[in-house]
Design an enzyme around this catalytic site. Sequence first.
Site, short mmCIF file in Angstrom:
data_model
loop_
_atom_site.label_atom_id
_atom_site.label_comp_id
_atom_site.label_asym_id
_atom_site.label_seq_id
_atom_site.Cartn_x
_atom_site.Cartn_y
_atom_site.Cartn_z
N ASP A 168 0.65 -3.68 11.99
CA ASP A 168 1.07 -4.04 10.62
C ASP A 168 1.41 -5.53 10.58
OD1 ASP A 168 2.86 -4.53 8.33
OD2 ASP A 168 2.62 -2.38 8.00
N ARG A 177 0.85 -1.20 0.00
CA ARG A 177 0.00 0.00 0.00
C ARG A 177 0.87 1.24 0.00
NH1 ARG A 177 -4.68 0.19 4.34
NH2 ARG A 177 -2.93 0.61 5.70
N ASP A 237 4.94 -6.54 9.16
CA ASP A 237 6.02 -6.23 10.10
C ASP A 237 6.03 -7.20 11.28
OD1 ASP A 237 7.11 -4.14 8.69
OD2 ASP A 237 5.98 -2.59 9.74
N THR A 296 -1.41 7.44 -0.30
CA THR A 296 -2.75 7.27 -0.89
C THR A 296 -3.48 6.04 -0.36
OG1 THR A 296 -1.93 5.87 -2.68
CG2 THR A 296 -1.88 8.25 -3.07
C1 PRP Z 1 -1.20 -5.00 4.21
C2 PRP Z 1 -2.02 -6.27 4.26
C3 PRP Z 1 -2.85 -6.18 3.02
C4 PRP Z 1 -3.10 -4.70 2.91
C5 PRP Z 1 -4.48 -4.42 3.42
O1 PRP Z 1 -0.13 -5.14 3.36
O2 PRP Z 1 -1.22 -7.43 4.35
O3 PRP Z 1 -2.19 -6.65 1.87
O4 PRP Z 1 -2.14 -4.04 3.74
O5 PRP Z 1 -4.82 -3.08 3.23
P1 PRP Z 1 -5.93 -2.62 2.18
O6 PRP Z 1 -7.12 -3.50 2.43
O7 PRP Z 1 -6.18 -1.20 2.58
O8 PRP Z 1 -5.40 -2.75 0.81
P2 PRP Z 1 0.98 -3.99 3.17
O9 PRP Z 1 0.59 -3.10 2.06
O10 PRP Z 1 1.26 -3.35 4.49
O11 PRP Z 1 2.23 -4.80 2.65
P3 PRP Z 1 3.13 -5.93 3.37
O12 PRP Z 1 2.30 -7.18 3.41
O13 PRP Z 1 4.29 -6.03 2.44
O14 PRP Z 1 3.51 -5.45 4.73
N1 URA Z 2 -2.39 -3.53 6.84
C1 URA Z 2 -2.02 -4.02 8.05
O1 URA Z 2 -1.06 -4.80 8.13
N2 URA Z 2 -2.72 -3.65 9.13
C2 URA Z 2 -3.78 -2.83 9.06
O2 URA Z 2 -4.39 -2.54 10.10
C3 URA Z 2 -4.15 -2.32 7.81
C4 URA Z 2 -3.45 -2.69 6.71
#
Ligand code: PRP
Ligand code: URA
Length: 218
Positions: A209, A113, A212, A117
Amino acid sequence: MPENEYAYDASRLTVVDHPLVQHKLAILRDKDTSTKVFRELVTELAIFEGYEALRDLPLEEVEIETPLEKMRARKIAGKKIAVIPILRAGLGMVDGILSLVPSARVGHIGMYRDHETHEPVQYYCKLPPSVSERTCLIVDPMLATGGSLTAAIKFLRDAGVEDIRCLTLVSCPEGVKAVLDYDPDVRLYTCVIDRQLNGNAYILPGLGDAGDRIYGTK
Ligand code: PRP
Ligand code: URA
């Protein structure tokens, strides 16, 4: 919140709220839970969800022999399945699903994400052969705005996939509505629907997160 602001087609939504799931979720959410335990819990919760999501797998009759006599028994009819994690955090759910269906193929959709945005940015994709003939389980622990999951659904629909089931661990009303409204056939499985998103599009109360916490990157 106005009544029905987040109304959606609940017939395509399953909340897997078994007491064992709720217990494990409580530990998962705790900010003091270690990376090791967090990762183990994500795998265990994926098993519970996969069990529900594959409840309608077709069976076929086979003849077997017990130590006492022959009998007709039922086995899985060899349905083709693919697990599609949304990287990174979705990877944490793959082993749980594979422990249920070891022969499943694994496809990867890389997305993150944008911090400003909150829109998904796709950076990788590799799908298994004949993906359109498979039941595809998209796995990602978090369903926040729904941007990542709807983009992944679009990607699979464009590849011709008909049977898509989405498995998330923690969702919120905004994301559930976004996904179910986006695609009229998709089925969604989650362990819980939390209260709301905050100003940074993080789920409240949530668990922070997920990526993380799985990989210890913060
Ligand atoms: C997180 C999560 C989803 C997304 C959800 O990933 O694992 O993929 O955010 O958010 P959304 O419904 O608003 O799209 P992130 O983008 O943090 O990436 P990561 O898994 O690499 O940490
Ligand atoms: N992605 C995450 O990992 N946690 C949240 O709460 C939202 C998006």
